[in-house]
Design a protein around this motif. Structure first.
Motif, mmCIF file in Angstrom:
data_model
loop_
_atom_site.group_PDB
_atom_site.id
_atom_site.type_symbol
_atom_site.label_atom_id
_atom_site.label_comp_id
_atom_site.label_asym_id
_atom_site.label_seq_id
_atom_site.Cartn_x
_atom_site.Cartn_y
_atom_site.Cartn_z
ATOM 1 N N ALA A 71 0.758 -0.857 0.357
ATOM 2 C CA ALA A 71 -0.355 0.121 -0.099
ATOM 3 C C ALA A 71 0.945 1.282 0.033
ATOM 4 N N LEU A 72 1.566 0.994 0.958
ATOM 5 C CA LEU A 72 2.624 2.171 1.024
ATOM 6 C C LEU A 72 3.504 2.310 -0.444
ATOM 7 N N ARG A 73 3.552 1.490 -1.015
ATOM 8 C CA ARG A 73 4.781 1.780 -2.653
ATOM 9 C C ARG A 73 3.662 2.081 -3.094
ATOM 10 N N HIS A 74 2.294 2.146 -3.104
ATOM 11 C CA HIS A 74 1.504 2.199 -4.285
ATOM 12 C C HIS A 74 0.231 3.573 -4.151
ATOM 13 N N GLY A 75 0.827 4.496 -3.052
ATOM 14 C CA GLY A 75 -0.022 5.926 -2.606
ATOM 15 C C GLY A 75 -0.356 5.724 -1.524
ATOM 16 N N GLY A 76 -0.119 4.674 -0.587
ATOM 17 C CA GLY A 76 -0.115 5.193 0.503
ATOM 18 C C GLY A 76 -0.513 4.044 1.845
ATOM 19 N N LEU A 77 -1.106 4.029 2.761
ATOM 20 C CA LEU A 77 -1.480 3.229 3.815
ATOM 21 C C LEU A 77 -3.416 2.708 3.817
ATOM 22 N N GLN A 78 -3.869 4.409 3.096
ATOM 23 C CA GLN A 78 -5.323 4.270 3.063
ATOM 24 C C GLN A 78 -5.642 3.140 2.067
ATOM 25 N N PHE A 79 -4.698 2.132 1.422
ATOM 26 C CA PHE A 79 -5.158 1.290 0.209
ATOM 27 C C PHE A 79 -4.810 0.206 0.975
ATOM 28 N N HIS A 80 -3.838 -0.248 2.161
ATOM 29 C CA HIS A 80 -4.259 -1.303 3.146
ATOM 30 C C HIS A 80 -5.622 -1.187 3.594
ATOM 31 N N ARG A 81 -6.191 -2.206 2.820
ATOM 32 C CA ARG A 81 -7.737 -2.703 2.879
ATOM 33 C C ARG A 81 -8.092 -3.626 1.984
ATOM 34 N N GLU A 82 -9.875 -3.956 1.785
ATOM 35 C CA GLU A 82 -10.533 -5.014 1.490
ATOM 36 C C GLU A 82 -10.822 -4.830 0.155
ATOM 37 N N ASP A 83 -11.135 -4.789 -0.679
ATOM 38 C CA ASP A 83 -12.456 -4.789 -2.185
ATOM 39 C C ASP A 83 -13.156 -6.272 -1.650
ATOM 40 N N PRO A 84 -14.277 -5.828 -2.319
ATOM 41 C CA PRO A 84 -15.288 -7.292 -2.524
ATOM 42 C C PRO A 84 -14.810 -7.817 -3.361
ATOM 43 N N TYR A 85 -14.562 -7.203 -4.961
ATOM 44 C CA TYR A 85 -14.003 -7.518 -5.708
ATOM 45 C C TYR A 85 -13.061 -8.553 -5.625
ATOM 46 N N VAL A 86 -11.489 -7.591 -4.938
ATOM 47 C CA VAL A 86 -10.551 -8.257 -4.916
ATOM 48 C C VAL A 86 -10.894 -9.762 -4.159
ATOM 49 N N GLU A 87 -11.364 -9.551 -3.665
ATOM 50 C CA GLU A 87 -11.918 -10.814 -2.595
ATOM 51 C C GLU A 87 -12.071 -11.982 -3.337
ATOM 52 N N ARG A 88 -13.738 -11.359 -3.925
ATOM 53 C CA ARG A 88 -14.230 -12.309 -4.856
ATOM 54 C C ARG A 88 -13.053 -13.160 -5.700
ATOM 55 N N CYS A 89 -12.317 -11.982 -6.044
ATOM 56 C CA CYS A 89 -11.049 -12.857 -6.737
ATOM 57 C C CYS A 89 -10.198 -13.971 -6.560
ATOM 58 N N ARG A 90 -9.330 -13.652 -5.210
ATOM 59 C CA ARG A 90 -9.008 -14.413 -4.352
ATOM 60 C C ARG A 90 -9.233 -15.728 -3.722
ATOM 61 N N ARG A 91 -10.739 -15.321 -3.128
ATOM 62 C CA ARG A 91 -11.689 -16.822 -3.558
ATOM 63 C C ARG A 91 -11.624 -17.811 -3.818
ATOM 64 N N ALA A 92 -11.635 -16.907 -5.464
ATOM 65 C CA ALA A 92 -12.004 -18.253 -6.942
ATOM 66 C C ALA A 92 -10.805 -18.633 -6.735
ATOM 67 N N HIS A 93 -9.288 -17.820 -6.320
ATOM 68 C CA HIS A 93 -8.499 -18.412 -6.830
ATOM 69 C C HIS A 93 -7.486 -19.543 -5.695
ATOM 70 N N ILE A 94 -8.831 -19.119 -4.272
ATOM 71 C CA ILE A 94 -8.104 -20.542 -2.754
ATOM 72 C C ILE A 94 -8.715 -22.023 -3.426
ATOM 73 N N ASN A 95 -9.891 -21.714 -4.150
ATOM 74 C CA ASN A 95 -10.859 -22.182 -4.732
ATOM 75 C C ASN A 95 -10.073 -23.671 -5.682
ATOM 76 N N ASP A 96 -9.347 -22.586 -6.253
ATOM 77 C CA ASP A 96 -8.630 -23.695 -7.614
ATOM 78 C C ASP A 96 -7.985 -24.442 -6.749
ATOM 79 N N MET A 97 -7.418 -23.839 -5.774
ATOM 80 C CA MET A 97 -6.044 -24.438 -5.337
ATOM 81 C C MET A 97 -6.491 -25.251 -3.861
ATOM 82 N N GLU A 98 -8.006 -25.102 -3.735
ATOM 83 C CA GLU A 98 -8.383 -26.880 -3.371
ATOM 84 C C GLU A 98 -8.725 -27.323 -3.333
ATOM 85 N N ASN A 99 -9.091 -27.586 -4.945
ATOM 86 C CA ASN A 99 -10.037 -28.616 -5.738
ATOM 87 C C ASN A 99 -9.219 -29.166 -6.798
ATOM 88 N N ILE A 100 -7.909 -27.978 -7.378
ATOM 89 C CA ILE A 100 -7.680 -28.347 -8.690
ATOM 90 C C ILE A 100 -6.460 -29.603 -7.612
#
Length: 149
Positions: free
Chosen positions: A47-76
């Motif tokens: 976050a610091l490298r990309h604009g500041g600590l205010q960007f150390h946060r969650e985003d619903p779509y980022v979390e959706r992508c992350r869950r898709a990746h985790i689900n892949d690992m759990e199944n593949i």
């Protein structure tokens, strides 16, 4: 290794296994790109490298992508184990190819449904369809090795 690659079933498995690993990398890259675009970083140093600590946060779509990746690992990852062992039990190439393709197609559809938030029951149906060949392979492996256990 040369002997394994002469095994047509194992070669077919290797083809789909590599496609699935590439798909996992693609989902990981998508997750990273969405993080950058949404400026939603999991680590404070990013976050610091990309604009500041205010960007150390969650985003619903980022979390959706992350869950898709985790689900892949759990199944593949289990598929990679099952498919490799199944390939060595001497199954019919045609039947094995169906197992591998159905799993691959189910996982691709599952990722698409996850990333694009497709309406129910698309994602759960894709998940279930992909589990059928895994259950089938597991049962066939157990049947093949039961006499040795």
């Amino acid at each position: 290794m040369a002997a394994l690659m002469k095994n047509e079933v194992f070669s077919c498995f290797a083809f789909y296994a590599v496609l699935l690993v590439i798909k996992m990398y693609i989902i990981a890259i998508i997750t990273g790109q969405v993080r950058l675009r949404k400026k939603a970083f999991a680590n404070p140093e990013d976050a610091l490298r990309h604009g500041g600590l205010q960007f150390h946060r969650e985003d619903p779509y980022v979390e959706r992508c992350r869950r898709a990746h985790i689900n892949d690992m759990e199944n593949i990852l289990p598929f990679l184990f099952l498919g490799a062992i199944y390939s060595l039990t001497g199954p019919s190439l045609a039947v094995a190819r169906i197992h591998f393709f159905v799993f691959f197609a189910g996982r691709v559809l599952h990722s698409i449904a996850y990333l694009f938030a497709l309406r129910a029951p698309t994602r759960s149906l894709a998940y279930t369809v992909a589990q059928i060949p895994c259950i089938s392979m597991a049962l066939q492996i157990l049947t093949s090795v039961a006499a040795y256990a």
